[in-house]
Design an enzyme around this catalytic site. Structure first.
Site: not given
Ligand code: GLA
Length: 740
Positions: A479, A549
């Protein structure tokens, strides 16, 4: 496929079955662009396409000749100072303050295959016969600088890749202020420009505007390719649709700051330029230094937007993505993020995994919160060792127990970031980007590690290597949850600062490369607050990416539709999540959610413990369905049929390479009443083949399904499909076609 050089006319003709690209060496030694489009018969010379003409006020190169003006000549890689008034592809600041350059043809090489680009992601060949490469060497004698332009044409695809390398042999310092990956001058401007715009939660919306005189472009100066604009633009003709018509697609294989621009001059010529954004970039070069630009991919299609997308899909799925997982069935996963957020312990995770295993799910992904002392987003980024408080028995034991259930184990990491509240920051506060004496901006309470520095990358590598060696890891979600701002590389000099953004992303690539070389069996999925770094550069390292997300099925129609403009279905991370949806509060059926998520790398992201037996049974069936169809969905040819940006309905389909089976997906947002009849014209089928249509009591030849259409009229209009009848808003229908 061939690249031929016509000695007499000094012209290069790159062509394959579908396209031609023609370049000439101009009278002044610079390169001119003669043609890019549908394949043309080769001939000794296309010099007439140069259209040299006298125009009032034109700046001319030769005394006594008022027709040769770089202002009006269509060029390949223009530079400042020869009379061209448009934005150049290359700009070099010299020690005396001059920015004039004159790159003159020296020599060229044509060979089979395609060279790798050191330190950068790029498309590749597996067999050198798949593509041919042309390298053209140009030189500016006065400043002792060589420019090499690379062109590769693929045999089977209407695609040409380009990049440029600058090599400096002089003794004074020069500064490369602009070095684009490609520049093409097209002879008119009757185009709609398509771009993928958005923001967090609504990434890659298909947006269009008519080309106008002047500059129009998209860009990122956020240090990542961004959810706001994707490093892609297309030019389509007014009447081009998904199914037919002309379109040019331009895509940059890069994950950092970029500029993608169309400049229309007042003589109606369109210059398309793609590359690293020249702002925040200045690359000082000393004797012997080389600078390699990222790669740009140019596609021409006269088979509509689908034709363009299919070329990108084929290239990016099989000749950009790499490694063990490239062609293998991608595991169906369960991710605990939306099930637990930070609030979990060993027991909760194990129970979730146990439930998932019972449903046939193949991979468990432990998301954010497993490391350091992380219980919310204020701490521990940088401390990549297990959170002993949360996972009392230890992470290894948990991972082994999950493996014992028959599930693979995967984890979330965010290696480029750090919280102030972390052991890493306490030990190395100077490793973040920051200028001493100024405020340091945060985003989600986090700061960016200076990955332009080797010692920082090495430290993170060592930590991750230790972790990966210790655990039975099959998957990593990498990420990156903030964009870069106030960038200053501590301890480095003035010259270095202009290189930092690019060096940062080269550092990210280097760390990825080291990890995938060391752990070739791990499946990497890239992520950046959802889809803020969904770009071709990342696909070279991670064959799939978390798309957004936003997991709401209705919103996902737009997000996945837009993403499919460039990116293959096998790269589009898509999960079934809870209803009501956490981002939108919308309630949709389990069927609708899965019917959207199937068109990607499929998984679940919800608390299975809260579901009814009935829903769990549906998941069991969905998992079986996906296992049966993932090869068709990920390796078949994808066609967009109806755009969610244009109305209440969305449709797309995927057809097996041998056209013996296909899967059609039709989605309707709101339930209309007493509507007219509805037929959906399919694509890509075999006209001669009779297809059995699941759910219907008649069969059809491919030609009928493509010309007359598949009848989809609903109950209100007097229809016969009972399953469909019962539904209200947010409906989805999957129709399988099988050759008989
Ligand atoms: C980001 C990712 C999510 C999740 C969060 C965790 O927003 O896109 O899928 O992994 O971080 O903090």
């Amino acid at each position: 496929m061939s690249i031929c050089y016509h000695e007499g006319s000094r012209e290069f003709h790159l062509s394959n079955r579908d396209i031609s690209y023609i370049i000439t060496v101009l009278k002044n030694g610079q390169l001119g662009q003669l043609y890019f489009g549908k394949k043309l018969h080769d001939r000794e010379s296309f010099a007439h396409l140069l259209e040299l003409r006298h125009r009032p006020m034109a700046v001319c190169t030769y005394e006594g000749d008022s027709t040769f003006s770089m202002e009006h000549i269509k060029q390949e890689y223009p530079s400042y100072g020869a009379g061209d008034m448009r934005y150049p592809a290359v700009e070099i600041l010299q020690e005396n303050g001059s920015r004039i350059t004159d790159f003159v043809y020296q020599t060229h090489r044509i060979y089979d295959g395609k060279p790798a680009l050191a330190g950068l992601p790029a498309t590749y060949t597996e067999d050198s016969k798949e593509a041919q490469t042309l390298e053209i060497e140009l030189k500016d004698e006065l400043i002792h600088t060589t420019l090499i332009l690379y062109y590769t044409i693929f045999e089977e695809l209407p695609a040409i890749t380009r990049s440029a390398k600058v090599i400096y042999h002089g003794t004074e310092k020069i500064v490369l202020e602009r070095a684009m990956s490609c520049s093409v001058d097209l002879p008119d401007h009757d185009y709609q420009m398509i771009e993928l715009t958005g923001a967090w939660g609504r990434e890659r919306a298909v947006t269009e505007r008519k080309l106008q005189y002047g500059i129009q472009g998209i860009y990122s100066m956020r240090g990542c390719s961004s959810s706001n604009f994707n490093p892609f633009l297309a030019l389509r003709r007014e009447n081009t649709t998904e199914a037919c018509g002309e379109v040019y697609g331009f895509s940059l294989v890069y994950s950092g700051n970029f500029l993608a621009q169309a400049e229309v001059d007042t003589y109606d010529v369109t210059r398309v330029t793609l590359g690293i954004h020249p702002d925040r970039f200045s690359w000082e070069m000393k004797n012997g230094d080389e600078f390699q630009t990222p790669e740009a991919v140019m596609v021409y299609s006269n088979r509509g937007l689908n034709g363009m997308s299919q070329a990108f899909h084929s290239l990016y799925r099989a000749r950009l993505a790499r490694g063990y997982w490239r062609d293998r069935p991608r595991p169906i996963l369960i991710n605990n993020w939306e099930a637990t957020y930070f609030d979990f312990n060993e027991q909760k995770i194990y129970e979730l995994a146990e439930k998932a295993a019972g449903l046939g799910i193949e991979l468990f992904v432990l998301d954010d919160g497993w490391f350091g002392k992380r219980n919310d987003d204020t701490s521990s980024l940088g401390d990549w060792y297990p959170n002993e408080e949360k996972l009392k028995g230890g992470l290894r034991l948990l991972a082994e127990r999950i493996n014992g259930l028959g599930l693979k184990f995967g984890m979330w990491i965010e290696p480029e970031m750090v919280n102030k509240d972390s052991d890493l920051y306490r030990k190395h506060p100077d490793w973040v980007f920051a200028e001493v004496g100024r405020n340091m901006c945060h985003s989600r309470n986090q700061y960016v590690l200076d990955f332009s520095k080797k010692e920082v990358r090495d430290y993170i590598y060592d930590m991750l290597e230790r972790l990966f060696l210790d655990l039975p890891i099959s998957y990593i979600k990498w990420d990156m949850n903030r964009t870069l701002s106030d960038i200053f590389s501590n301890g480095n000099d003035r010259e270095y600062q202009g290189k930092t953004y690019h060096k940062y992303i080269l550092g990210v690539y280097e760390l990825y490369e080291r990890l995938i070389q060391k752990f070739p069996d791990i499946l990497f999925e890239s992520c950046a607050s959802g889809g803020a770094r969904f770009d071709p550069g990342m696909l070279y390292y991670a064959p799939q990416a978390w798309t957004s997300d936003n997991t709401d099925a209705v919103q996902r129609l737009k997000i996945q539709y837009g993403t499919s403009m460039v990116y293959p279905i096998s790269s589009i991370g898509s999960h079934v999540s809870a209803s009501p949806n956490h981002q939108t509060g919308r309630e949709t059926s389990m069927e609708m959610r899965a019917d959207v998520a199937y068109f990607g790398t499929f998984g679940y992201e919800l608390d299975l413990m809260e579901l009814t037996e009935e829903d769990l049974e549906k998941i069991r069936e969905q998992v079986v369905f996906m296992k049966e169809h993932r090869s068709l969905i990920h390796h078949g040819t994808f066609y967009r049929l109806k755009s969610p940006f244009e109305g209440n309905e969305t449709a797309w389909m995927v057809v097996a390479k041998d056209r013996r089976e296909a899967l059609v997906a039709y989605y309707r947002i709101l339930q209309p009443t007493n509507t007219g009849f509805c037929r959906l014209k399919l694509e890509g089928l075999d006209e001669e083949v009779m297809y059995q249509i699941e759910d219907l009591d008649y069969d059809c030849y491919g030609d009928e399904l493509m010309q007359s259409g598949l009848i989809l009229s609903d109950t209100a209009s007097g229809v016969r499909n009972s399953k469909w009848k019962e539904k209200g808003d947010f409906q989805a229908r999957l129709i399988k076609l099988t050759a008989i």
